[in-house]
Design a protein around this motif. Structure first.
Motif, short mmCIF file in Angstrom:
data_model
loop_
_atom_site.label_atom_id
_atom_site.label_comp_id
_atom_site.label_asym_id
_atom_site.label_seq_id
_atom_site.Cartn_x
_atom_site.Cartn_y
_atom_site.Cartn_z
N ARG A 1 0.88 -1.33 -0.14
CA ARG A 1 -0.15 0.14 0.00
C ARG A 1 0.95 1.34 0.03
N VAL A 2 0.56 2.40 -0.80
CA VAL A 2 1.11 3.57 -0.69
C VAL A 2 0.49 4.58 0.21
N TYR A 3 1.18 5.09 1.14
CA TYR A 3 0.74 5.88 2.18
C TYR A 3 1.82 7.44 2.06
N ASN A 4 1.01 8.29 1.62
CA ASN A 4 1.80 9.63 1.12
C ASN A 4 2.47 9.36 0.02
N ASP A 5 3.88 9.34 0.18
CA ASP A 5 4.80 9.09 -0.92
C ASP A 5 5.58 7.68 -1.09
N SER A 6 5.10 6.76 -0.16
CA SER A 6 6.11 5.66 0.23
C SER A 6 5.25 4.44 0.24
N PRO A 7 5.43 3.45 -0.76
CA PRO A 7 4.85 2.08 -0.69
C PRO A 7 5.44 1.20 0.78
N SER A 8 4.50 0.49 1.55
CA SER A 8 4.75 0.21 2.70
C SER A 8 4.04 -1.53 2.56
N TYR A 9 4.71 -2.25 3.48
CA TYR A 9 4.27 -3.81 3.55
C TYR A 9 2.92 -3.54 4.54
N TYR A 10 1.75 -3.66 3.93
CA TYR A 10 0.69 -3.18 5.03
C TYR A 10 0.72 -1.84 5.15
#
Length: 130
Positions: free
Chosen positions: A52-61
């Motif tokens: 998932r992308v939150y703000n400008d960064s993809p994350s693991y969940y």
């Protein structure tokens, strides 16, 4: 509204599988899901991996951040899923049957956060069995 691309014909329950694609997330998007590995155990989880992308960064969940600052640029996403080890380069969630899913455009956050512009794109999708 959420558009998904299920990679049909690539359901798997064993082995080591690799997903590759290029993704793009425009500036202003937050909470969009770019890619998922479906199948997990025990329930209620439906996925063993979600990028998932939150703000400008993809994350693991929601955490950890995988790569910072990806807005407005094509990035290469590679996921390797070792089913027997229950590992997707992060702890997996088990499960006996899996498939890859690519997601694009207007996928709302599961927690009801307000983000009025949500979009992601993917291209050059490959699935490989090692």
């Amino acid at each position: 509204m959420c558009h998904h691309y299920d990679l049909m014909g690539y359901d798997y329950s064993s082995g080591v599988w690799q997903f590759e694609a290029y993704g793009y997330v425009p500036c202003g998007t937050s909470g969009v899901c770019v890619m998922q590995v479906f199948g997990s155990s025990p329930r209620p989880h439906a996925t063993t991996l979600m990028v998932r992308v939150y703000n400008d960064s993809p994350s693991y969940y929601r955490a950890p951040v995988l790569v910072p600052n990806i807005y407005d640029t094509w990035f290469r996403l590679t996921v390797i899923h070792d089913v027997e080890a229950s590992n997707v380069k992060a702890p997996g969630r088990g499960g006996k049957s899996h498939y890859f899913k690519c997601t694009w455009s207007l996928c709302t956050e599961h927690d009801g956060s307000n983000s009025y512009y949500m979009e992601s794109r993917c291209k050059e999708i490959k699935v490989l069995k090692k």
